[in-house]
Design a protein around this motif. Structure first.
Motif, PDB file in Angstrom:
ATOM      1  N   TYR A  50     -29.959   4.384  -1.257  1.00 17.19           N
ATOM      2  CA  TYR A  50     -28.951   3.083  -0.539  1.00 17.19           C
ATOM      3  C   TYR A  50     -28.468   2.343  -1.826  1.00 17.19           C
ATOM      4  O   TYR A  50     -27.211   2.000  -1.536  1.00 17.19           O
ATOM      5  CB  TYR A  50     -29.787   2.318   0.333  1.00 17.19           C
ATOM      6  N   LEU A  51     -28.946   1.999  -2.800  1.00 17.84           N
ATOM      7  CA  LEU A  51     -28.543   1.582  -4.045  1.00 17.84           C
ATOM      8  C   LEU A  51     -27.450   2.312  -4.605  1.00 17.84           C
ATOM      9  O   LEU A  51     -26.382   1.909  -5.066  1.00 17.84           O
ATOM     10  CB  LEU A  51     -29.618   1.220  -4.879  1.00 17.84           C
ATOM     11  N   ALA A  52     -27.778   3.534  -4.662  1.00 17.26           N
ATOM     12  CA  ALA A  52     -27.016   4.353  -5.426  1.00 17.26           C
ATOM     13  C   ALA A  52     -25.164   4.535  -4.567  1.00 17.26           C
ATOM     14  O   ALA A  52     -24.273   4.743  -4.976  1.00 17.26           O
ATOM     15  CB  ALA A  52     -27.352   6.074  -5.419  1.00 17.26           C
ATOM     16  N   ILE A  53     -25.572   4.609  -3.163  1.00 14.62           N
ATOM     17  CA  ILE A  53     -24.418   4.741  -2.406  1.00 14.62           C
ATOM     18  C   ILE A  53     -23.672   3.486  -2.392  1.00 14.62           C
ATOM     19  O   ILE A  53     -22.557   3.280  -2.672  1.00 14.62           O
ATOM     20  CB  ILE A  53     -24.754   4.759  -0.706  1.00 14.62           C
ATOM     21  N   ALA A  54     -24.266   2.054  -2.647  1.00 13.19           N
ATOM     22  CA  ALA A  54     -23.525   0.965  -2.834  1.00 13.19           C
ATOM     23  C   ALA A  54     -23.035   0.887  -3.983  1.00 13.19           C
ATOM     24  O   ALA A  54     -21.920   0.227  -4.199  1.00 13.19           O
ATOM     25  CB  ALA A  54     -24.489  -0.289  -2.716  1.00 13.19           C
ATOM     26  N   LEU A  55     -23.531   1.509  -5.289  1.00 12.28           N
ATOM     27  CA  LEU A  55     -23.051   1.629  -6.355  1.00 12.28           C
ATOM     28  C   LEU A  55     -21.707   2.326  -6.466  1.00 12.28           C
ATOM     29  O   LEU A  55     -20.604   1.960  -6.843  1.00 12.28           O
ATOM     30  CB  LEU A  55     -23.884   2.192  -7.249  1.00 12.28           C
ATOM     31  N   LEU A  56     -21.569   3.472  -5.630  1.00 10.95           N
ATOM     32  CA  LEU A  56     -20.534   4.276  -5.644  1.00 10.95           C
ATOM     33  C   LEU A  56     -19.446   3.450  -4.937  1.00 10.95           C
ATOM     34  O   LEU A  56     -18.225   3.637  -5.372  1.00 10.95           O
ATOM     35  CB  LEU A  56     -20.738   5.606  -4.639  1.00 10.95           C
ATOM     36  N   ILE A  57     -19.531   2.767  -3.862  1.00 11.22           N
ATOM     37  CA  ILE A  57     -18.880   2.119  -3.086  1.00 11.22           C
ATOM     38  C   ILE A  57     -18.078   0.647  -4.082  1.00 11.22           C
ATOM     39  O   ILE A  57     -17.015   0.594  -4.096  1.00 11.22           O
ATOM     40  CB  ILE A  57     -19.268   1.338  -1.961  1.00 11.22           C
ATOM     41  N   THR A  58     -19.192   0.238  -4.579  1.00 13.30           N
ATOM     42  CA  THR A  58     -18.572  -0.919  -5.637  1.00 13.30           C
ATOM     43  C   THR A  58     -17.399  -0.263  -6.688  1.00 13.30           C
ATOM     44  O   THR A  58     -16.546  -0.867  -6.926  1.00 13.30           O
ATOM     45  CB  THR A  58     -19.731  -1.570  -6.298  1.00 13.30           C
ATOM     46  N   TRP A  59     -17.986   0.593  -7.213  1.00 13.36           N
ATOM     47  CA  TRP A  59     -17.327   1.181  -8.224  1.00 13.36           C
ATOM     48  C   TRP A  59     -15.695   1.927  -7.695  1.00 13.36           C
ATOM     49  O   TRP A  59     -14.797   1.307  -8.437  1.00 13.36           O
ATOM     50  CB  TRP A  59     -17.930   2.287  -9.046  1.00 13.36           C
ATOM     51  N   GLY A  60     -15.886   2.647  -6.553  1.00 12.57           N
ATOM     52  CA  GLY A  60     -14.845   3.113  -6.269  1.00 12.57           C
ATOM     53  C   GLY A  60     -13.899   2.003  -5.527  1.00 12.57           C
ATOM     54  O   GLY A  60     -12.487   2.326  -5.848  1.00 12.57           O
ATOM     55  N   ARG A  61     -14.316   1.047  -4.953  1.00  5.10           N
ATOM     56  CA  ARG A  61     -13.333   0.233  -4.299  1.00  5.10           C
ATOM     57  C   ARG A  61     -12.880  -0.900  -5.221  1.00  5.10           C
ATOM     58  O   ARG A  61     -11.689  -1.620  -5.153  1.00  5.10           O
ATOM     59  CB  ARG A  61     -13.975  -0.494  -3.011  1.00  5.10           C
ATOM     60  N   PHE A  62     -13.730  -1.328  -6.430  1.00  4.86           N
ATOM     61  CA  PHE A  62     -12.930  -1.958  -7.275  1.00  4.86           C
ATOM     62  C   PHE A  62     -12.340  -1.289  -8.325  1.00  4.86           C
ATOM     63  O   PHE A  62     -11.213  -1.940  -9.046  1.00  4.86           O
ATOM     64  CB  PHE A  62     -14.363  -2.924  -7.996  1.00  4.86           C
ATOM     65  N   GLY A  63     -12.429  -0.127  -8.282  1.00  7.40           N
ATOM     66  CA  GLY A  63     -11.755   0.641  -9.440  1.00  7.40           C
ATOM     67  C   GLY A  63     -10.622   1.364  -8.853  1.00  7.40           C
ATOM     68  O   GLY A  63      -9.779   1.059  -8.213  1.00  7.40           O
ATOM     69  N   PRO A  64     -10.625   2.769  -9.027  1.00  3.84           N
ATOM     70  CA  PRO A  64      -9.640   3.624  -8.812  1.00  3.84           C
ATOM     71  C   PRO A  64      -9.116   3.991  -7.231  1.00  3.84           C
ATOM     72  O   PRO A  64      -7.954   4.234  -7.077  1.00  3.84           O
ATOM     73  CB  PRO A  64     -10.114   5.064  -9.258  1.00  3.84           C
TER      74      PRO A  64
END
Length: 127
Positions: A108-122
């Motif tokens: 769940y943490l890894a999924i949240a990291l993906l969302i955080t990175w993707g939506r703050f980023g590219p």
């Protein structure tokens, strides 16, 4: 990648919704009797209900801001908060020797990291 982030947010929102409802509605004694609920022994009912409320807010915060186009920046903010919640869950389950739950929480943490990175980023909603 945008679709992947939507799917990830939907999955995480579902997890948060189920966890939030269970913590907000199910009595402490019944939660504690379930496998994985041993952590509730030392928690107050108010703390458990608060965690449930935070999870319910996360469920809505992962989807509604982007779906309504009202403050979509709240999606990655919510995902970042979910990361903090999962770190706490991993520590709690780790102290109880429940390493299977630590593994699930790390997913769940890894999924949240993906969302955080993707939506703050590219793939932010503003770009």
């Amino acid at each position: 990648m945008d679709l992947t982030l939507w799917i990830a947010a939907g999955l995480l929102a579902t997890v948060a919704l189920v966890g939030g409802i269970s913590k907000a509605v199910i009595p402490k004694a019944k939660l504690g009797a379930q496998h994985g609920g041993e952590w509730t022994r030392d928690a107050t009912p108010g703390f458990i209900k608060t965690l449930g409320l935070l999870e319910l807010l996360a469920a809505f915060g992962l989807i509604l801001p982007a779906a309504t186009d009202i403050a979509p920046v709240m999606v990655p903010v919510t995902a970042a908060c979910w990361i903090a919640l999962m770190v706490g869950a991993m520590i709690t389950h780790g102290r109880l020797g429940q390493y299977g739950f630590v593994l699930v929480n790390s997913v769940y943490l890894a999924i949240a990291l993906l969302i955080t990175w993707g939506r703050f980023g590219p793939w932010s909603f503003g770009s």
